[in-house]
Each structure stands twice: as structure tokens, then as C-alpha cells.
Design a protein around this motif. Structure first.
Motif, PDB file in Angstrom:
ATOM      1  N   TRP A 135      27.768  37.697  37.901  1.00 48.76           N
ATOM      2  CA  TRP A 135      27.270  38.701  38.885  1.00 48.76           C
ATOM      3  C   TRP A 135      28.306  39.960  38.946  1.00 48.76           C
ATOM      4  O   TRP A 135      29.447  39.457  39.248  1.00 48.76           O
ATOM      5  CB  TRP A 135      27.239  37.829  40.280  1.00 48.76           C
ATOM      6  CG  TRP A 135      26.389  38.742  41.348  1.00 48.76           C
ATOM      7  CD1 TRP A 135      26.921  39.707  41.925  1.00 48.76           C
ATOM      8  CD2 TRP A 135      25.170  38.544  41.897  1.00 48.76           C
ATOM      9  NE1 TRP A 135      25.940  40.278  42.974  1.00 48.76           N
ATOM     10  CE2 TRP A 135      24.706  39.485  42.974  1.00 48.76           C
ATOM     11  CE3 TRP A 135      24.198  37.350  41.494  1.00 48.76           C
ATOM     12  CZ2 TRP A 135      23.780  39.414  43.520  1.00 48.76           C
ATOM     13  CZ3 TRP A 135      23.021  37.344  42.313  1.00 48.76           C
ATOM     14  CH2 TRP A 135      22.704  38.254  43.155  1.00 48.76           C
ATOM     15  N   PRO A 136      27.960  41.120  38.782  1.00 51.12           N
ATOM     16  CA  PRO A 136      29.105  42.130  38.666  1.00 51.12           C
ATOM     17  C   PRO A 136      29.688  42.271  40.297  1.00 51.12           C
ATOM     18  O   PRO A 136      28.977  42.388  40.997  1.00 51.12           O
ATOM     19  CB  PRO A 136      28.452  43.344  38.254  1.00 51.12           C
ATOM     20  CG  PRO A 136      26.848  43.113  38.620  1.00 51.12           C
ATOM     21  CD  PRO A 136      26.846  41.766  38.537  1.00 51.12           C
ATOM     22  N   THR A 137      30.838  42.365  40.466  1.00 50.52           N
ATOM     23  CA  THR A 137      31.449  42.727  41.841  1.00 50.52           C
ATOM     24  C   THR A 137      32.438  43.747  41.660  1.00 50.52           C
ATOM     25  O   THR A 137      32.736  44.372  40.730  1.00 50.52           O
ATOM     26  CB  THR A 137      32.043  41.395  42.433  1.00 50.52           C
ATOM     27  OG1 THR A 137      33.294  41.390  41.533  1.00 50.52           O
ATOM     28  CG2 THR A 137      31.268  40.079  42.059  1.00 50.52           C
ATOM     29  N   MET A 138      33.062  44.171  42.869  1.00 50.05           N
ATOM     30  CA  MET A 138      33.799  45.127  43.106  1.00 50.05           C
ATOM     31  C   MET A 138      35.311  44.657  42.366  1.00 50.05           C
ATOM     32  O   MET A 138      36.012  45.567  42.357  1.00 50.05           O
ATOM     33  CB  MET A 138      34.050  45.386  44.536  1.00 50.05           C
ATOM     34  CG  MET A 138      32.871  46.098  45.305  1.00 50.05           C
ATOM     35  SD  MET A 138      33.037  45.950  47.085  1.00 50.05           S
ATOM     36  CE  MET A 138      34.376  47.108  47.347  1.00 50.05           C
ATOM     37  N   ARG A 139      35.377  43.485  42.339  1.00 49.26           N
ATOM     38  CA  ARG A 139      36.680  42.915  41.477  1.00 49.26           C
ATOM     39  C   ARG A 139      36.589  42.418  40.259  1.00 49.26           C
ATOM     40  O   ARG A 139      37.515  41.722  39.754  1.00 49.26           O
ATOM     41  CB  ARG A 139      37.556  41.966  42.597  1.00 49.26           C
ATOM     42  CG  ARG A 139      36.849  40.873  42.758  1.00 49.26           C
ATOM     43  CD  ARG A 139      37.580  40.079  43.727  1.00 49.26           C
ATOM     44  NE  ARG A 139      37.156  38.576  43.728  1.00 49.26           N
ATOM     45  CZ  ARG A 139      37.595  37.423  43.255  1.00 49.26           C
ATOM     46  NH1 ARG A 139      38.616  37.605  42.308  1.00 49.26           N
ATOM     47  NH2 ARG A 139      37.114  36.334  43.234  1.00 49.26           N
ATOM     48  N   GLY A 140      35.499  42.492  39.729  1.00 52.70           N
ATOM     49  CA  GLY A 140      34.987  42.058  38.276  1.00 52.70           C
ATOM     50  C   GLY A 140      33.613  41.388  38.201  1.00 52.70           C
ATOM     51  O   GLY A 140      32.723  42.227  38.399  1.00 52.70           O
ATOM     52  N   GLY A 223      28.632  41.182  46.478  1.00 47.09           N
ATOM     53  CA  GLY A 223      29.098  42.219  45.973  1.00 47.09           C
ATOM     54  C   GLY A 223      30.473  42.635  45.736  1.00 47.09           C
ATOM     55  O   GLY A 223      31.170  43.139  45.081  1.00 47.09           O
ATOM     56  N   ARG A 224      30.942  41.817  46.836  1.00 51.06           N
ATOM     57  CA  ARG A 224      32.704  41.943  47.030  1.00 51.06           C
ATOM     58  C   ARG A 224      33.466  41.228  46.223  1.00 51.06           C
ATOM     59  O   ARG A 224      34.691  41.506  45.872  1.00 51.06           O
ATOM     60  CB  ARG A 224      33.031  41.682  48.438  1.00 51.06           C
ATOM     61  CG  ARG A 224      32.567  42.699  49.530  1.00 51.06           C
ATOM     62  CD  ARG A 224      32.929  42.127  50.996  1.00 51.06           C
ATOM     63  NE  ARG A 224      32.390  42.658  52.085  1.00 51.06           N
ATOM     64  CZ  ARG A 224      32.477  42.653  53.323  1.00 51.06           C
ATOM     65  NH1 ARG A 224      32.858  41.372  53.631  1.00 51.06           N
ATOM     66  NH2 ARG A 224      32.120  43.317  54.216  1.00 51.06           N
ATOM     67  N   GLY A 225      32.869  40.040  45.739  1.00 53.16           N
ATOM     68  CA  GLY A 225      33.595  39.380  44.890  1.00 53.16           C
ATOM     69  C   GLY A 225      34.433  38.318  45.568  1.00 53.16           C
ATOM     70  O   GLY A 225      35.664  38.092  45.021  1.00 53.16           O
TER      71      GLY A 225
END
Length: 351
Positions: A135-140, A223-225
Motif C-alpha cells: 500500500w503506497p503511503t505518505m512515508r513509503g 494513506g498516512r502510513g
């Protein structure tokens, strides 16, 4: 670990035909020359196409199959019709016979799961497998599971998912002690389904080996990771996955429309082209294509049926990296230690 990574491909699976599978295989082979393929499909369809991909042809062995599983077939029908003789079944079975290290298919998800469970069986102490997605997130990147293997899960199954997701994070994200959260409708302990609350209680009270349990997480944490591994059951996980994919497409369309609406917008786009290109690459679902079936005695990856060659290559690369980093050994070790020392659930205590 062997130097060569052997990957079996269901060449007939997917919405776009064998060409997409072979194109993806070619892209992945350029990136990782240590890959060798075992191809399964109809010879009249595959062999003429294979001439257009000499690298893949040289790095492959081919097996003719008489049956192709259709994308709209019911899993039970596919299992009856394709057991032992379809390209999907034989690609899966190659991991059982150790002709391949991992199987990749873009075919019918329900049929692939049914055949995988029937052919490979679940690992010791695992009642249900799970599909795990990057899952792509804001921190990786994070790992989310289950995203659609089965509907519903009790507390013990959710903890098993956490253990399997943690092993995958250590293998693919190189995180020694990954953080884990249970997807819920709030962070408070009193909220959510009883199964989720029970799983949370057990994970707090029992120090899970090689995992750092962080409590409940909500939908916006994906999404935030916020954590490395998000655990849920298949119904909620699949809805979350499809919602995220739809939102990414929606935002891309909004940006495309806005940047072409006026002359000033077009000029602004020219100055910010590199930034928009980076955003496009970040939001590209092809780069994280591939759902991993965890909890089986063999590695199987489900590629999105409608992806292109680049997306199918990403699923192959995911399989390559799982084998290279010893995911199966990590899964077996972690689950063995946990089930040897685990605490019983309230339901087990009551019985």
C-alpha cells in the motif's frame, strides 16, 4: 537460497491475454536476470507470441495446457473443470512440486484462491489464508491484509494475519520489528466489532514476537502510513483497496482536466511538469500491483487482471523479492513460535 529464482506463470490468465503476461515477464527479466520462468498455456496461443520475446523464450520452459479458466467462472466450476489440467492449476502446482519458487497469475481471483487452497493447503495452525497488498503511503509503503480472500475473521485469525503481515514486512520492507495496527472505526478500545476488540486485547497482553502492536487505526491512517502492517478481514479490506484505487483514478482525472482547462493552466503545467510527473508515478497503481496469498504451503501472487505489461512485471518482481528474502521461512518461524506460546481467546476459554 538458490541463485536462480524460478517463477511459474499462468500465461492464459487476465483480461488482456498472453501478450501482457509475456511483456511483463520480459520487463521483469531485464531488471532481474536471475529469473527463470515456467510457462503454462495453450501452445497455439503462446508459442507464436513467445517469438516476439526472445529473452523470455531463452529463460523459460513451456508446458502446454488444454484448459483456460475464464475470468467470470465461479470458483467451484473452475475447480471442477480445471483441476489438474488448466494453466492456472498447473502454475500453482509447480510450487508444490518445487519446479517453481512462486506462482504469478492475473486470472480469476476466486478461482485462483480456490485452486491454491485445494492444491497447496494451508500452513500448520492457519485456518484461512489472506491476500496481502503493498500500500503506497505518505512515508513509503505499508502492507494491508486481508484484502479479499475471505469474508469475516475471528480474533485468532486476525492475529494470524498480523503475524503473516509482519513476516512480509520484514522480508520486503527490511523492518526488523514492524509496527502493526488493527483497522477499526475508532482508536478507542470500546469501539468496533467484538472480534476486533478481542484481537486487540490479546495482542496487547501477549507480546508478539518481532511485532510492535500499536492499537487500532482508522481508514485515514492507511494513506498516512501510521503503521507498517494494517490488519483487517477481507470484506472491509477489499472495500478499502477498491476505494483507494478509485480515488487515485479520480484525482488523476481531476488534475488532467484542470491542467488543460485554460491557457494559464497549460502554461502553469509546463513549469510544474516534473512535479506532476513525480505525483503521477507515486499514484501509479501498477507499481504496487500484486496481492500475495499468505498462509499457504507455497507462494502465489494475484496480479490485477486488467493491468498492462508494466503492472504484471511489478507482480513478478514482488514474487522474486519474496523468494530472494526468504518470506516462507520467516512465515513458518514466526507462526511456529507464536502458536507454541499463544494465549487462548475468550471463545476457546469458554469451551
Amino acid at each position: 537460497m538458490t541463485e536462480t529464482i524460478r517463477i511459474s506463470l499462468d500465461v492464459m490468465g487476465g483480461d488482456n491475454g498472453a501478450t501482457t503476461v509475456l511483456e511483463g515477464a520480459d520487463i521483469a527479466l531485464v531488471r532481474y536476470p536471475d529469473i527463470r520462468y515456467v510457462l503454462y498455456g495453450d501452445k497455439d496461443t503462446v508459442l507464436p507470441m513467445l517469438e516476439n520475446f526472445p529473452r523470455v523464450k531463452q529463460a523459460s520452459t513451456f508446458h502446454h495446457t488444454d484448459v483456460t479458466i475464464e475470468m467470470d467462472e465461479r470458483p467451484s466450476q473452475a475447480l471442477r473443470r480445471g483441476r489438474g489440467k488448466s494453466s492456472m492449476w498447473q502454475a500453482i502446482e509447480a510450487t508444490k512440486t518445487e519446479e517453481a519458487d512462486v506462482c504469478v497469475s492475473a486470472g480469476n481471483t476466486g478461482a485462483l484462491m480456490a485452486m491454491s487452497k485445494f492444491c497447496l493447503r494451508t500452513m500448520a495452525n492457519i485456518e484461512r489464508p489472506a491476500i496481502a497488498a503493498m500500500w503506497p503511503t505518505m512515508r513509503g509503503e505499508s502492507i494491508v491484509l486481508d484484502v479479499g480472500a475471505t469474508i469475516g475473521a475471528d480474533a485468532q485469525q486476525l492475529i494470524d494475519f498480523a503475524m503473516m503481515g509482519g513476516a512480509m514486512a520484514r522480508a520486503l520492507l527490511d523492518i526488523e520489528r514492524p509496527t502493526v495496527g488493527l483497522l477499526n472505526i475508532g482508536e478507542e478500545d470500546v469501539k468496533g466489532l467484538d472480534e476486533v476488540k478481542e484481537a486487540g486485547r490479546l495482542m496487547r497482553e501477549f507480546e508478539l514476537p518481532k511485532l510492535d502492536y500499536q492499537g487500532f487505526v482508522e481508514g485515514d491512517d492507511l494513506g498516512r502510513g501510521t503503521v507498517d502492517v494494517v490488519v483487517t478481514e477481507g470484506f472491509a479490506g477489499n472495500i478499502a483497496l477498491k476505494t483507494a484505487e478509485g480515488t487515485a483514478k479520480q484525482l488523476a482525472e481531476y488534475l488532467r482536466s484542470a491542467m488543460s482547462r485554460t491557457l494559464m493552466a497549460k502554461i502553469g503545467y509546463m513549469f510544474a511538469r516534473s512535479a506532476f510527473q513525480r505525483l503521477k508515478e507515486k499514484m501509479d497503481p501498477r507499481k504496487v500491483n500484486g496481492g500475495v496469498f499468505l498462509g499457504l504451503n507455497g507462494l502465489v501472487i494475484k496480479s490485477h487482471g486488467g493491468t498492462d505489461g508494466e503492472g504484471f512485471a511489478a507482480a513478478i518482481v514482488l514474487g522474486h523479492n519474496m523468494v530472494k528474502n526468504g518470506l516462507t521461512d520467516k512465515l513458518e518461524q514466526d507462526l511456529s513460535v507464536y502458536h507454541k506460546n499463544r494465549m487462548p481467546t475468550d471463545e476457546e476459554n469458554a469451551s
